[in-house]
Design an enzyme around this catalytic site. Sequence first.
Site, PDB file in Angstrom:
ATOM      1  N   SER A 192       0.838  -1.185   0.000  1.00 56.85           N
ATOM      2  CA  SER A 192       0.000   0.000   0.000  1.00 56.85           C
ATOM      3  C   SER A 192       0.888   1.256   0.000  1.00 56.85           C
ATOM      4  CB  SER A 192      -0.955  -0.042   1.189  1.00 56.85           C
ATOM      5  OG  SER A 192      -1.969   0.924   1.061  1.00 56.85           O
TER       6      SER A 192
ATOM      7  N   ASP B 116      -8.334  -5.028  -6.517  1.00 57.96           N
ATOM      8  CA  ASP B 116      -7.987  -4.059  -5.484  1.00 57.96           C
ATOM      9  C   ASP B 116      -8.948  -2.881  -5.546  1.00 57.96           C
ATOM     10  OD1 ASP B 116      -6.842  -2.243  -3.750  1.00 57.96           O
ATOM     11  OD2 ASP B 116      -4.817  -2.442  -4.548  1.00 57.96           O
TER      12      ASP B 116
ATOM     13  N   HIS C   8      -6.570  -5.968  -2.196  1.00 53.95           N
ATOM     14  CA  HIS C   8      -5.469  -5.081  -1.796  1.00 53.95           C
ATOM     15  C   HIS C   8      -4.503  -5.756  -0.828  1.00 53.95           C
ATOM     16  CE1 HIS C   8      -3.623  -1.147  -1.226  1.00 53.95           C
ATOM     17  NE2 HIS C   8      -3.725  -1.280   0.094  1.00 53.95           N
TER      18      HIS C   8
END
Length: 467
Positions: A291, A378, A413
């Site tokens: 991230s 994601d 994600h």
Amino acid sequence: MLKAHSSVTALLRYTGISIPDKVATCRNITCMQHLFGAVRWRSKFTAAPLLTAQPARALIDEQIAIQGRFLPPHWPVTVRAHMHSEEGDLWEAFSHYKTNENGVVNLTTDHSVGGSYVGCEPMGLFWALQPAPSAREGLRLRKKDVETPYVVQLSLWEGHVSSSKRPIEDEQTAGRLAASTVERWYMTPHTRRVEIRQNGIVGTLFLPSGPGPFPAMVDLWGMGGGLNEYRSALFASKGIASLSLAYFGHKDIPGPLDELNVGDDYFRSAYNLLQDHPEVCGERIGLIGLSYGVYLVLRMATHIGVKPMCVIGINGPLGSYDKFPGIKSGDVVNYQMLDEHGNFSLRHFTMPSMIPKENQIKFEMLECPLLCIVGEDDYNCASMETANEIEEILRAAGKAQLFTRLSYPGAGHLIEPPYSPNARVSLWTVKPKKINAIWGGHPAPHAAAQEDAWKKMLDFIEYNLRK
């Protein structure tokens, strides 16, 4: 029975064992089975159902072989996994099977026909764990104390059952046939955990067992903040030293918890601290980020004067977007970072077109291999678009050979170590109002992505840090 009696008597005489005639002639010769495996006889008794799980103690990324035996043939059964998180919440998963003609169910080879998943999924009971109906909403399973294991209870049940059909939390409920327990660890017994609070650096260093120096990784997570240790602990258990580094939302970093208060000097100092450690091979260090941590490790590799041997980026942006970081919890609503369901998402804000050029990583300055891992489902970051942009920039700079992409349909994600349950949505903040973050990912393809990506990450690290 007379024939069995004469055979046992002869066997006792041959071995020289003295035994009274009344024992030798006894109809119940169960003790002989223990002494002499070749002795066979008929019995009206059958073995009790048995559930085995091997190995009973293993690292989190290792497969467990689960098998139920001594059951009626072609019989419907359920295998259940359940555990309590460190916060006390109940997590569970179910798989439905039919035994074979020998009364055996083998999760390594048999197909689940229902429950939490379907198909042949040897580790499905682990990656399919979800909060029980009685648990709190918005949970995400993450290990905080890596020096203790997850303890998972496995149980075998008659028929096809699940928590939605009938309550089975009470382990005395009729229908429970057998049980077993497994421990899932992020650390091997001799892996060393060292807290780092030095020169303003906040982190935890994990060192493998045995003599060094070891190749090493700097491990960064996202803007959820805090100090996440479990990936680093697992790296060290595989022989790779790893520094899990906090940079946001930690009480030992000066400044407001909801703001990013460190800069390039902090990350450079952390890299140098690891490089200078006597048990680390200073010329063999890599970086990994997930991230927002992707942006930070890419910045470390290109802008702050350190020279890592490789970089791994998992679902992250190619730059820092305006007004973030530095965003406070209350600003989430102001910046309209909510999807149509009210879930927090940065997907729109992480599109390459949304990030000012002056805030983007200068990828033409990259000098080491980059492994880019993409979850195609994601919902929190524009991961596919970012990977496309990075690949194009590196190709234009004549550095296409540095770029490797792993792209996974159906993965979200949060691509983490293998067999970790995916949280498609989980709690993000409770102030000033309760908001969930949407991460994306569907259980089975996300689990497959985690398993494949982990193996290839380890191969990538081995090739670049040990060659």
